[in-house]
Design an enzyme around this catalytic site. Structure first.
Site, PDB file in Angstrom:
ATOM      1  N   ARG A 245      -6.913  -4.853  -1.090  1.00 39.18           N
ATOM      2  CA  ARG A 245      -6.151  -3.948  -1.456  1.00 39.18           C
ATOM      3  C   ARG A 245      -4.768  -3.752  -0.137  1.00 39.18           C
ATOM      4  O   ARG A 245      -4.483  -2.989   0.149  1.00 39.18           O
ATOM      5  CB  ARG A 245      -6.850  -2.218  -1.188  1.00 39.18           C
TER       6      ARG A 245
ATOM      7  N   ARG B 115      -0.462   1.953  -1.687  1.00 36.08           N
ATOM      8  CA  ARG B 115      -0.072   2.951  -1.013  1.00 36.08           C
ATOM      9  C   ARG B 115      -0.309   3.413   0.126  1.00 36.08           C
ATOM     10  O   ARG B 115       0.670   4.350   0.365  1.00 36.08           O
ATOM     11  CB  ARG B 115      -0.678   3.985  -1.930  1.00 36.08           C
TER      12      ARG B 115
ATOM     13  N   ARG C 199       7.052   1.744  -6.265  1.00 29.27           N
ATOM     14  CA  ARG C 199       6.120   2.294  -7.157  1.00 29.27           C
ATOM     15  C   ARG C 199       6.215   3.118  -7.997  1.00 29.27           C
ATOM     16  O   ARG C 199       7.090   3.295  -9.050  1.00 29.27           O
ATOM     17  CB  ARG C 199       4.570   2.635  -6.737  1.00 29.27           C
TER      18      ARG C 199
ATOM     19  N   ASP D 153      -4.600  -5.867 -11.583  1.00 26.24           N
ATOM     20  CA  ASP D 153      -5.595  -4.894 -11.403  1.00 26.24           C
ATOM     21  C   ASP D 153      -6.763  -5.749 -12.448  1.00 26.24           C
ATOM     22  O   ASP D 153      -6.047  -6.143 -13.790  1.00 26.24           O
ATOM     23  CB  ASP D 153      -5.545  -3.279 -12.052  1.00 26.24           C
TER      24      ASP D 153
ATOM     25  N   TYR E 272     -16.133   0.166 -17.063  1.00 29.64           N
ATOM     26  CA  TYR E 272     -14.862   0.944 -17.218  1.00 29.64           C
ATOM     27  C   TYR E 272     -14.731   1.352 -18.726  1.00 29.64           C
ATOM     28  O   TYR E 272     -14.371   1.489 -19.237  1.00 29.64           O
ATOM     29  CB  TYR E 272     -13.975   0.308 -16.558  1.00 29.64           C
TER      30      TYR E 272
HETATM   31  O1  CP3 Z   1      -4.116  -5.995  -2.852  1.00 30.93           O
HETATM   32  C1  CP3 Z   1      -4.725  -5.965  -3.623  1.00 30.93           C
HETATM   33  O2  CP3 Z   1      -6.068  -5.689  -3.240  1.00 30.93           O
HETATM   34  C2  CP3 Z   1      -4.228  -6.507  -4.786  1.00 30.93           C
HETATM   35  C3  CP3 Z   1      -4.207  -5.763  -6.243  1.00 30.93           C
HETATM   36  C4  CP3 Z   1      -5.837  -4.606  -6.671  1.00 30.93           C
HETATM   37  C5  CP3 Z   1      -5.334  -3.390  -7.200  1.00 30.93           C
HETATM   38  N1  CP3 Z   1      -6.615  -3.478  -7.716  1.00 30.93           N
HETATM   39  C6  CP3 Z   1      -4.200  -2.733  -7.617  1.00 30.93           C
HETATM   40  C7  CP3 Z   1      -4.537  -1.467  -7.698  1.00 30.93           C
HETATM   41  C8  CP3 Z   1      -7.048  -5.805  -6.394  1.00 30.93           C
HETATM   42  C9  CP3 Z   1      -7.426  -6.008  -5.918  1.00 30.93           C
HETATM   43  C10 CP3 Z   1      -7.932  -4.154  -7.353  1.00 30.93           C
HETATM   44  C11 CP3 Z   1      -9.315  -4.416  -7.707  1.00 30.93           C
HETATM   45  C12 CP3 Z   1      -9.325  -3.307  -8.350  1.00 30.93           C
HETATM   46  N2  CP3 Z   1      -9.272  -2.297  -9.589  1.00 30.93           N
HETATM   47  C13 CP3 Z   1     -10.570  -3.242  -8.298  1.00 30.93           C
HETATM   48  C14 CP3 Z   1     -12.454  -4.201  -8.002  1.00 30.93           C
HETATM   49  C15 CP3 Z   1     -11.770  -3.558  -6.244  1.00 30.93           C
HETATM   50  C16 CP3 Z   1     -12.805  -2.500  -5.921  1.00 30.93           C
HETATM   51  O3  CP3 Z   1     -11.731  -1.191  -5.215  1.00 30.93           O
HETATM   52  O4  CP3 Z   1     -13.552  -1.658  -6.079  1.00 30.93           O
HETATM   53  C17 CP3 Z   1     -10.974  -1.892  -9.347  1.00 30.93           C
HETATM   54  C18 CP3 Z   1     -12.293  -0.937  -9.658  1.00 30.93           C
HETATM   55  C19 CP3 Z   1      -9.799  -1.593  -9.846  1.00 30.93           C
HETATM   56  C20 CP3 Z   1     -10.199  -0.155 -10.923  1.00 30.93           C
HETATM   57  C21 CP3 Z   1      -8.816   0.545 -10.404  1.00 30.93           C
HETATM   58  N3  CP3 Z   1      -8.109  -0.551 -10.150  1.00 30.93           N
HETATM   59  C22 CP3 Z   1      -9.025   2.398 -10.269  1.00 30.93           C
HETATM   60  C23 CP3 Z   1     -10.528   2.849 -10.241  1.00 30.93           C
HETATM   61  C24 CP3 Z   1      -8.085   2.660  -9.678  1.00 30.93           C
HETATM   62  C25 CP3 Z   1      -7.121   4.010  -9.462  1.00 30.93           C
HETATM   63  C26 CP3 Z   1      -7.830   5.024  -8.644  1.00 30.93           C
HETATM   64  C27 CP3 Z   1      -7.071   4.365  -7.553  1.00 30.93           C
HETATM   65  O5  CP3 Z   1      -6.754   3.436  -6.107  1.00 30.93           O
HETATM   66  O6  CP3 Z   1      -6.240   5.123  -8.095  1.00 30.93           O
HETATM   67  C28 CP3 Z   1      -7.103   1.737 -10.189  1.00 30.93           C
HETATM   68  C29 CP3 Z   1      -5.406   1.186  -9.023  1.00 30.93           C
HETATM   69  C30 CP3 Z   1      -4.156   0.537  -8.649  1.00 30.93           C
HETATM   70  N4  CP3 Z   1      -5.035  -0.977  -8.735  1.00 30.93           N
HETATM   71  C31 CP3 Z   1      -3.991   1.113  -7.704  1.00 30.93           C
HETATM   72  C32 CP3 Z   1      -3.178  -0.621  -7.247  1.00 30.93           C
HETATM   73  C33 CP3 Z   1      -2.720  -0.240  -6.034  1.00 30.93           C
HETATM   74  C34 CP3 Z   1      -3.148   2.418  -7.616  1.00 30.93           C
HETATM   75  C35 CP3 Z   1      -2.443   2.686  -8.780  1.00 30.93           C
HETATM   76  C36 CP3 Z   1      -0.680   3.087  -7.701  1.00 30.93           C
HETATM   77  O7  CP3 Z   1      -0.622   3.002  -7.306  1.00 30.93           O
HETATM   78  O8  CP3 Z   1      -0.725   4.203  -8.572  1.00 30.93           O
END
Ligand code: CP3
Length: 360
Positions: free
Chosen positions: A37, A41, A50, A87, A165
């Site tokens: 990540r 944010r 964003r 994602d 999910y």
């Molecule tokens: O920089 C990076 O790592 C690359 C981008 C990336 C995202 N999600 C962007 C994202 C990667 C590799 C992921 C993987 C991901 N997504 C996983 C596996 C890794 C982990 O965290 O366990 C999982 C389980 C998800 C599912 C997911 N995506 C959830 C549960 C959420 C909401 C929770 C949150 O943090 O808001 C997301 C949203 C998400 N994916 C965001 C980002 C930057 C935040 C959304 C936003 O900007 O509003």
């Protein structure tokens, strides 16, 4: 002749790119690092883009935005890898499941809990075209900005984690609907896992074709399963993904991240065929060193320690580097960066890692 030229080019990349060297089993004097990540944010420039995009999916599916957001942390901190900005839930989305990211609540999907709703899913690769376009665009942009030693990581969720999910309809505490289906009707649940597995093989193959140099498989909820369920829903699908991709793309290393697997990390290391292991923060250094005898390891600083910064960050980061840098090792967190993390702490961490290399 042609083959030789190709091979030399790969060897050249491997020596130029510390991440690739580590994944090929070399111990590197200056520990390569990237952070899960790393785009997100905690960065003001991310929040700005964003907001401009509107929704998370509008950001992720717009190749220009996705390229820009992927580049942001590299410009600040010079990580050894970029990770595609996307994602894991774009796969269920491309299978036809509704997907929405509700601010403050996380992802929402219409749950798939039986064979009837499963039978309505159909893969549409069109949905993922912007992702492939972003991968190719990131490689170009990295060249344009002279990140010649930085490798590009593509990724997908592992079938088990993606299934949670799809079945729960979003994030979950105990995955009880998913586990109930897996226990009560393993053959039916296997159809969902097979569908995700085959789609993921195709999806990751296309990321490689577009320019991904390394892949990571995120099995964020691997730790929720007992030994038998872990074998069936974590190890077996991962074996299939790794085998098929390795056959077709033998030079692309795959990092497996079965978060929370505990002692089952050893089974995962022995049986899946992954090139390297992503370790969560719960893995003790002695166990990490044992795992490292078989495979390169990546990890595993507690994201809350990065959020904290200061002496605690220095001590914890140095302890990990000390323990693991005499073998093939990539520094990372044990899970994703927390959004409240001050960007200066990421700078502090990048300096700790670089300074450590210089002391040697
Ligand atoms: O920089 C990076 O790592 C690359 C981008 C990336 C995202 N999600 C962007 C994202 C990667 C590799 C992921 C993987 C991901 N997504 C996983 C596996 C890794 C982990 O965290 O366990 C999982 C389980 C998800 C599912 C997911 N995506 C959830 C549960 C959420 C909401 C929770 C949150 O943090 O808001 C997301 C949203 C998400 N994916 C965001 C980002 C930057 C935040 C959304 C936003 O900007 O509003």
């Amino acid at each position: 002749m042609m083959k030789n030229i190709v091979k030399n080019k790969q060897q050249e990349d491997r020596t130029n790119k510390p991440l690739l060297s580590a994944l090929h089993g070399e111990a590197i004097a200056r520990t390569p690092f990237w952070l899960m990540r790393q785009a997100g944010r905690y960065l003001p420039e991310y929040k700005e883009l964003r907001a401009k995009a509107g929704s998370f999916l509008d950001l992720a599916y717009n190749p220009d935005f996705a390229i820009e957001v992927t580049m942001q942390p590299l410009r600040r901190y010079g990580m050894d890898a970029a990770i595609l900005f996307s994602d894991i839930l774009v796969v269920p989305h491309a299978l036809g499941q509704n997907l929405e990211f509700v601010t403050g609540e996380g992802p929402k999907l219409n749950p798939i809990r039986d064979l009837d709703s499963l039978s309505k899913l159909k893969f549409n690769d069109e949905v993922l075209e912007p992702v492939y376009e972003a991968v190719a665009g990131i490689r170009q942009q990295m060249k344009a900005e002279n990140f010649h030693e930085t490798a590009l990581i593509g990724f997908a969720g592992a079938p088990w984690t993606v299934a949670t999910y799809m079945v729960e309809g979003g994030s979950s505490r105990d995955f009880s609907n998913t586990k109930k289906w897996a226990y009560s009707d393993p053959d039916g649940f296997a159809k969902l896992i097979d569908l995700i597995t085959n789609t993921t093989i195709h999806y990751l193959g296309r990321q490689i074709e577009a320019g991904a140099e390394v892949l990571q498989i995120f099995d964020s909820w691997a730790g929720a399963l007992d030994e038998d369920q872990f074998k069936r829903w974590v190890i077996e699908p991962t074996v299939k993904i790794v085998r098929e991709l390795n056959e077709k793309y033998p030079d692309i290393p795959i990092i497996g991240f079965p978060k929370g697997a505990g002692v089952l990390y050893q089974n995962y290391a022995n049986e899946t065929g992954v090139a390297a292991l992503g370790l969560d923060s719960g893995v003790p250094m002695d166990f990490a060193k044992t795992l490292q005898k078989a495979l390169p390891v990546q990890g595993n600083l507690d994201p809350v320690c990065l959020l904290t910064g200061g002496d605690a960050l220095k001590q914890s980061a140095e302890k990990i580097i000390n323990a693991l840098s005499d073998g093939p090792f990539i520094f990372n967190l044990g899970h994703g960066i927390i959004k409240e993390t001050p960007p200066e702490h990421v700078e502090q961490l990048a300096e700790i890692i670089r300074d450590y290399g210089q002391q040697l």
